[in-house]
Design an enzyme around this catalytic site. Structure first.
Site, PDB file in Angstrom:
ATOM      1  N   ASP A  37      34.025  17.922  29.582  1.00  0.00           N
ATOM      2  CA  ASP A  37      34.426  17.703  30.978  1.00  0.00           C
ATOM      3  C   ASP A  37      33.444  16.693  31.572  1.00  0.00           C
ATOM      4  O   ASP A  37      32.347  16.499  31.064  1.00  0.00           O
ATOM      5  CB  ASP A  37      34.366  19.022  31.768  1.00  0.00           C
ATOM      6  CG  ASP A  37      35.314  19.030  32.965  1.00  0.00           C
ATOM      7  OD1 ASP A  37      36.327  19.737  32.923  1.00  0.00           O
ATOM      8  OD2 ASP A  37      35.039  18.302  33.951  1.00  0.00           O
ATOM      9  N   ASN A  90      43.542  16.859  27.835  1.00  0.00           N
ATOM     10  CA  ASN A  90      44.043  17.548  29.030  1.00  0.00           C
ATOM     11  C   ASN A  90      43.505  16.991  30.347  1.00  0.00           C
ATOM     12  O   ASN A  90      44.154  17.150  31.381  1.00  0.00           O
ATOM     13  CB  ASN A  90      43.678  19.040  28.897  1.00  0.00           C
ATOM     14  CG  ASN A  90      43.752  19.771  30.204  1.00  0.00           C
ATOM     15  OD1 ASN A  90      44.832  20.160  30.640  1.00  0.00           O
ATOM     16  ND2 ASN A  90      42.616  19.943  30.878  1.00  0.00           N
ATOM     17  N   TYR A 156      50.874   8.769  38.975  1.00  0.00           N
ATOM     18  CA  TYR A 156      50.883  10.013  38.186  1.00  0.00           C
ATOM     19  C   TYR A 156      52.146  10.060  37.327  1.00  0.00           C
ATOM     20  O   TYR A 156      52.085  10.342  36.126  1.00  0.00           O
ATOM     21  CB  TYR A 156      50.825  11.216  39.143  1.00  0.00           C
ATOM     22  CG  TYR A 156      50.607  12.542  38.466  1.00  0.00           C
ATOM     23  CD1 TYR A 156      49.319  13.013  38.199  1.00  0.00           C
ATOM     24  CD2 TYR A 156      51.677  13.354  38.088  1.00  0.00           C
ATOM     25  CE1 TYR A 156      49.109  14.233  37.580  1.00  0.00           C
ATOM     26  CE2 TYR A 156      51.482  14.576  37.468  1.00  0.00           C
ATOM     27  CZ  TYR A 156      50.194  15.015  37.225  1.00  0.00           C
ATOM     28  OH  TYR A 156      49.990  16.232  36.606  1.00  0.00           O
ATOM     29  N   LYS A 160      52.151   9.952  33.224  1.00  0.00           N
ATOM     30  CA  LYS A 160      52.648  11.085  32.431  1.00  0.00           C
ATOM     31  C   LYS A 160      53.838  10.675  31.547  1.00  0.00           C
ATOM     32  O   LYS A 160      53.972  11.152  30.423  1.00  0.00           O
ATOM     33  CB  LYS A 160      53.009  12.259  33.344  1.00  0.00           C
ATOM     34  CG  LYS A 160      51.800  12.866  34.078  1.00  0.00           C
ATOM     35  CD  LYS A 160      50.735  13.404  33.127  1.00  0.00           C
ATOM     36  CE  LYS A 160      49.634  14.154  33.856  1.00  0.00           C
ATOM     37  NZ  LYS A 160      48.564  14.641  32.952  1.00  0.00           N
ATOM     38  N   ILE A 189      51.283  24.370  38.479  1.00  0.00           N
ATOM     39  CA  ILE A 189      50.453  25.473  37.989  1.00  0.00           C
ATOM     40  C   ILE A 189      49.346  25.750  39.006  1.00  0.00           C
ATOM     41  O   ILE A 189      48.743  24.804  39.546  1.00  0.00           O
ATOM     42  CB  ILE A 189      49.835  25.110  36.616  1.00  0.00           C
ATOM     43  CG1 ILE A 189      50.916  24.604  35.623  1.00  0.00           C
ATOM     44  CG2 ILE A 189      49.066  26.286  36.031  1.00  0.00           C
ATOM     45  CD1 ILE A 189      52.017  25.580  35.286  1.00  0.00           C
ATOM     46  N   THR A 191      46.191  25.967  39.949  1.00  0.00           N
ATOM     47  CA  THR A 191      44.833  25.600  39.519  1.00  0.00           C
ATOM     48  C   THR A 191      44.144  24.857  40.667  1.00  0.00           C
ATOM     49  O   THR A 191      44.798  24.488  41.657  1.00  0.00           O
ATOM     50  CB  THR A 191      44.848  24.635  38.308  1.00  0.00           C
ATOM     51  OG1 THR A 191      45.269  23.335  38.783  1.00  0.00           O
ATOM     52  CG2 THR A 191      45.760  25.094  37.196  1.00  0.00           C
TER      53      THR A 191
END
Ligand SMILES: NC(=O)c1ccc[n+]([C@@H]2O[C@H](COP(=O)([O-])OP(=O)(O)OC[C@H]3O[C@@H](n4cnc5c(N)ncnc54)[C@H](O)[C@@H]3O)[C@@H](O)[C@H]2O)c1
Length: 249
Positions: A37, A90, A156, A160, A189, A191
């Protein structure tokens, strides 16, 4: 259940949300995990969580948008645990919200650099290491916006979609080399990526999922785990949704 016994895996953006859930799932399935990360503290905490549960993990700080960091991350995995079997690319950001014509050049570049170029850089060095190792598996984190638009987030959406295309190409090119590559398309999701949204916006998003709620990071991790394991041995070049029905409507 040791689905990933003796495997070495790396996960980018593993300090939070979906990446953290994937790293925990990999470790629980028996893999040795390199947690990566840009946020060192979050990554170190993930490593402690894995070790606390009896798993094996180490941390490597890397900025996914830099080719050199991706190369060093793969080298670290090989130096630390001897090889690389599995990679989950990810790390990603939402980016600025604006109509396409108003999108800032810097904002566009930032999203493309992290969400798309970063995935290419990761794959490039991971493929090299996996070829040396006689095979491997890559799972790239796309989104439902690899298939449908995210209004006000064209960078985005474009990134993707590009991740899905890159994944297809790798699937087409590397099957004979015993390397599989698939992409995952989560719906919205729950998060920290969505933490900036107000309640009304969240309710609007929920209403777009026939299941009637946001997804959980663990529900995405289940699919990633399956695609990373031998249970998906005939699957490559694919793009798999885990979206509560978002794209069915
Ligand atoms: N949350 C959602 O609704 C959703 C839906 C579909 C797809 N996704 C995708 O899933 C992935 C993870 O999202 P999340 O919701 O878990 O987000 P998150 O914000 O919870 O976690 C993202 C992690 O990536 C790290 N990161 C950010 N920029 C980085 C960089 N340049 N280099 C390395 N690490 C970096 C962050 O520090 C953070 O730990 C992203 O690719 C995102 O586009 C998320």
């Amino acid at each position: 259940m040791n689905m990933l016994a003796d495997k070495v895996a790396l996960v980018t953006g593993a300090g939070s949300g979906i990446g953290l859930a994937v790293a925990l799932a990999y470790a629980k399935a028996g893999a040795k995990v390199i947690v990566s990360d840009i946020n060192e503290q979050a990554g170190q905490e993930a490593v402690q969580q894995i070790r606390g549960a009896g798993g094996q993990a180490d941390f490597f700080k890397a900025d996914s948008s830099l080719a050199s960091d991706n190369e060093a991350l793969v080298q670290f995995a090989v130096d630390t645990f001897g090889k690389l079997d599995i990679a989950c690319n990810n790390a990603g950001i939402g980016g600025e919200a604006a109509l396409t014509g108003d999108y800032s050049l810097d904002g566009w570049k930032k999203v493309i650099d992290i969400n798309f170029n970063g995935v290419f850089y990761g794959c490039k060095y991971q493929l090299e290491a996996m070829e040396k190792n006689g095979g491997g598996v890559i799972v790239n984190m796309a989104s439902i916006h690899g298939a449908v638009a995210a209004p006000l987030s064209s960078a985005y959406t474009a990134a993707k979609h590009a991740v899905v295309g890159l994944t297809k190409n790798i699937g087409a090119e590397y099957g004979q080399k015993n390397i599989r590559c698939n992409a995952v398309g989560p719906g919205y999701i729950d998060t920290p990526l969505l933490a900036h949204l107000d309640e009304e916006h969240v309710q609007t998003l929920i209403s777009k999922h026939p299941i009637g709620r946001l997804g959980k990071a663990e529900e995405v991790a289940e699919l990633v785990l399956f695609l990373s394991s031998d249970k998906s041995s005939f699957m490559t070049g694919g793009y798999y949704l885990v979206d509560g029905g978002y794209t069915a409507v």
